[in-house]
Design a protein around this motif. Structure first.
Motif, PDB file in Angstrom:
ATOM      1  N   ARG A  80      -2.000  25.050  57.346  1.00  0.00           N
ATOM      2  CA  ARG A  80      -1.780  26.430  56.948  1.00  0.00           C
ATOM      3  C   ARG A  80      -0.153  26.637  56.685  1.00  0.00           C
ATOM      4  O   ARG A  80       0.198  27.716  55.911  1.00  0.00           O
ATOM      5  N   GLY A  81       0.676  26.054  57.550  1.00  0.00           N
ATOM      6  CA  GLY A  81       2.036  26.496  57.735  1.00  0.00           C
ATOM      7  C   GLY A  81       2.654  26.591  56.584  1.00  0.00           C
ATOM      8  O   GLY A  81       3.462  27.210  56.245  1.00  0.00           O
ATOM      9  N   TYR A  82       2.394  25.063  55.837  1.00  0.00           N
ATOM     10  CA  TYR A  82       3.299  24.775  54.568  1.00  0.00           C
ATOM     11  C   TYR A  82       2.810  25.718  53.561  1.00  0.00           C
ATOM     12  O   TYR A  82       3.793  26.395  52.664  1.00  0.00           O
ATOM     13  N   ILE A  83       1.593  26.024  53.414  1.00  0.00           N
ATOM     14  CA  ILE A  83       1.190  27.245  52.373  1.00  0.00           C
ATOM     15  C   ILE A  83       1.809  28.543  52.689  1.00  0.00           C
ATOM     16  O   ILE A  83       2.187  29.163  51.565  1.00  0.00           O
ATOM     17  N   LYS A  84       1.918  28.969  53.829  1.00  0.00           N
ATOM     18  CA  LYS A  84       2.468  30.142  54.488  1.00  0.00           C
ATOM     19  C   LYS A  84       4.022  29.869  53.702  1.00  0.00           C
ATOM     20  O   LYS A  84       4.490  31.099  53.419  1.00  0.00           O
ATOM     21  N   LEU A  85       4.648  29.038  54.273  1.00  0.00           N
ATOM     22  CA  LEU A  85       6.151  28.842  53.500  1.00  0.00           C
ATOM     23  C   LEU A  85       6.072  28.943  52.089  1.00  0.00           C
ATOM     24  O   LEU A  85       7.333  29.550  51.847  1.00  0.00           O
ATOM     25  N   GLN A  89       8.349  31.726  50.098  1.00  0.00           N
ATOM     26  CA  GLN A  89       9.439  31.380  48.946  1.00  0.00           C
ATOM     27  C   GLN A  89       9.253  31.943  47.876  1.00  0.00           C
ATOM     28  O   GLN A  89       9.841  32.462  47.111  1.00  0.00           O
ATOM     29  N   ARG A  90       7.986  32.064  47.456  1.00  0.00           N
ATOM     30  CA  ARG A  90       7.549  32.700  46.172  1.00  0.00           C
ATOM     31  C   ARG A  90       7.800  34.203  46.327  1.00  0.00           C
ATOM     32  O   ARG A  90       8.342  34.825  45.030  1.00  0.00           O
ATOM     33  N   LYS A  91       7.484  34.694  47.256  1.00  0.00           N
ATOM     34  CA  LYS A  91       7.645  36.404  47.510  1.00  0.00           C
ATOM     35  C   LYS A  91       9.305  36.589  47.411  1.00  0.00           C
ATOM     36  O   LYS A  91      10.025  37.398  46.856  1.00  0.00           O
ATOM     37  N   THR A 285      16.658  31.711  32.531  1.00  0.00           N
ATOM     38  CA  THR A 285      15.949  30.821  33.589  1.00  0.00           C
ATOM     39  C   THR A 285      15.324  31.853  34.691  1.00  0.00           C
ATOM     40  O   THR A 285      14.133  31.557  35.177  1.00  0.00           O
ATOM     41  N   VAL A 286      16.136  32.580  35.398  1.00  0.00           N
ATOM     42  CA  VAL A 286      15.873  33.289  36.322  1.00  0.00           C
ATOM     43  C   VAL A 286      14.587  34.146  36.074  1.00  0.00           C
ATOM     44  O   VAL A 286      13.691  34.390  36.899  1.00  0.00           O
ATOM     45  N   GLN A 287      14.415  34.652  34.955  1.00  0.00           N
ATOM     46  CA  GLN A 287      13.316  35.432  34.501  1.00  0.00           C
ATOM     47  C   GLN A 287      12.210  34.970  34.141  1.00  0.00           C
ATOM     48  O   GLN A 287      11.105  35.542  33.818  1.00  0.00           O
ATOM     49  N   SER A 288      12.322  33.423  33.978  1.00  0.00           N
ATOM     50  CA  SER A 288      11.127  32.957  33.482  1.00  0.00           C
ATOM     51  C   SER A 288      10.085  32.402  34.579  1.00  0.00           C
ATOM     52  O   SER A 288      10.447  32.681  36.048  1.00  0.00           O
ATOM     53  N   SER A 289       8.891  32.088  34.509  1.00  0.00           N
ATOM     54  CA  SER A 289       8.031  31.690  35.443  1.00  0.00           C
ATOM     55  C   SER A 289       8.239  30.562  36.228  1.00  0.00           C
ATOM     56  O   SER A 289       7.939  30.224  37.464  1.00  0.00           O
ATOM     57  N   GLU A 290       9.039  29.608  35.650  1.00  0.00           N
ATOM     58  CA  GLU A 290       9.495  28.553  36.508  1.00  0.00           C
ATOM     59  C   GLU A 290      10.282  28.700  37.494  1.00  0.00           C
ATOM     60  O   GLU A 290      10.151  28.111  38.553  1.00  0.00           O
ATOM     61  N   PHE A 291      10.978  29.735  37.448  1.00  0.00           N
ATOM     62  CA  PHE A 291      12.212  30.168  38.515  1.00  0.00           C
ATOM     63  C   PHE A 291      11.204  30.264  39.850  1.00  0.00           C
ATOM     64  O   PHE A 291      11.556  29.968  40.990  1.00  0.00           O
ATOM     65  N   ILE A 292      10.131  30.974  39.776  1.00  0.00           N
ATOM     66  CA  ILE A 292       9.290  31.391  40.964  1.00  0.00           C
ATOM     67  C   ILE A 292       8.409  30.146  41.447  1.00  0.00           C
ATOM     68  O   ILE A 292       8.287  29.919  42.793  1.00  0.00           O
ATOM     69  N   ASP A 293       8.051  29.122  40.482  1.00  0.00           N
ATOM     70  CA  ASP A 293       7.331  27.987  40.973  1.00  0.00           C
ATOM     71  C   ASP A 293       7.963  26.772  41.478  1.00  0.00           C
ATOM     72  O   ASP A 293       7.413  26.103  42.077  1.00  0.00           O
ATOM     73  N   THR A 294       9.464  26.924  41.322  1.00  0.00           N
ATOM     74  CA  THR A 294      10.251  25.928  41.997  1.00  0.00           C
ATOM     75  C   THR A 294      10.490  26.164  43.552  1.00  0.00           C
ATOM     76  O   THR A 294      10.498  27.032  44.029  1.00  0.00           O
TER      77      THR A 294
END
Length: 294
Positions: A80-85, A89-91, A285-294
């Motif tokens: 679960r640690g990796y998932i929390k990380l 990062q997504r937040k 690019t920053v406002q795209s959904s790809e930015f959050i998923d990377t």
């Protein structure tokens, strides 16, 4: 005979008295030096005790930090640690995306598609990530505006007495907008710009810390801390009263800062002559959904 002996004894007694006074003076000086040395020793002892206390506090803080790091590593190694990380990062990316979206509202980069029409940058798909070389044709620099102003590069190459002063002022204002927007984006992405900007609206400057001469082999032996003392060279992001070569180089450095931010998010630059196009691509690019998923 008796008088002679008496005089000799008096002379010897006087010499002994003088030697005694000289020794007293020497002993007095030595006593003063000893007193000063004792005071210095006490001061150094106090300073040393203060440093020891600081070292003990730092050691305690380091021990606490080490325990926290070990605990973080333990949590991270768990499933679960990796998932929390990743969630954290997504937040963080979402927060960065929101802040940079405010920059795009403050300084909107739009594409002029008609005599009185402007289209929002989000409606235009653009280049892809690094590694994909099928990049679309760059948009003409003259068709882009920032907050309604064109960034015309012609005065930077062909400045003359007949150059439109209003066009020069508009370009300087547009560059001030770009410089402020780039500074905000860099701070939100936590990227230290290679060429820092000294903001001043339409009278902004950009700094270049690169040395003006090539370093010799002996210079390379100096401590790297000396590089901190290198004074930057300022280049104007405006033309009025300035050398056109220096102003053009300032625009080049500003575009290099935008390229640095593009590289940070793994996006390929459109080239050194596309300041607004690169800024548009950065915002898109920053406002795209790809930015959050990377």
């Amino acid at each position: 005979m008796v008088k002679t002996e008496s005089l000799n004894q008096l002379n010897e007694l006087e010499e002994m008295r003088e030697r005694l006074e000289a020794r007293k003076l020497v002993i007095g000086n030595m006593s003063m030096r000893c007193k000063l040395a004792t005071e210095d020793a006490k001061k150094q002892e106090e300073m040393l005790s203060t440093e020891v206390r600081s070292l003990l506090v730092a050691g305690t803080s380091l021990s606490v930090a080490r325990k926290r790091l070990q605990e973080s590593n333990r949590l991270l190694t768990e499933e679960r640690g990796y998932i929390k990380l990743k969630n954290v990062q997504r937040k963080l990316r979402a927060r960065q995306q929101y802040m940079i979206s405010q920059v795009s509202l403050l300084y909107p980069v739009k594409i002029l598609v008609g005599p009185a029409q402007e289209q929002e940058l989000e409606s235009y798909p653009s280049s892809s990530r690094l590694g994909n070389y099928s990049v679309s044709k760059p948009i003409n620099q003259g068709s882009l505006t920032i907050l309604g102003l064109h960034l015309t590069m012609l005065p930077f190459t062909k400045m003359s007495f007949f150059t439109d002063k209003r066009e020069v002022q508009r370009s300087a204002t547009a560059l001030g907008y770009v410089a402020h927007g780039v500074s905000l984006i860099a701070s939100y992405l936590q990227v230290p710009l290679r060429y820092p900007v000294h903001l001043g609206g339409s009278r902004s400057y950009i700094n270049d810390y690169a040395p003006s001469v090539e370093p010799t082999s002996s210079d390379l032996l100096w401590d790297t801390a000396l590089s901190v003392n290198v004074k930057p060279v300022e280049f104007p992001l405006f033309l009025e009263g300035q050398d056109t070569t220096r102003a053009a180089y300032a625009v080049f450095l500003l575009n290099k800062d935008i390229e640095q931010l593009l590289n940070f998010i793994s996006v390929k630059s459109l080239g050194p002559r596309h300041v607004l196009a690169n800024l548009k691509e950065l915002l898109r690019t920053v406002q795209s959904s790809e930015f959050i998923d990377t």
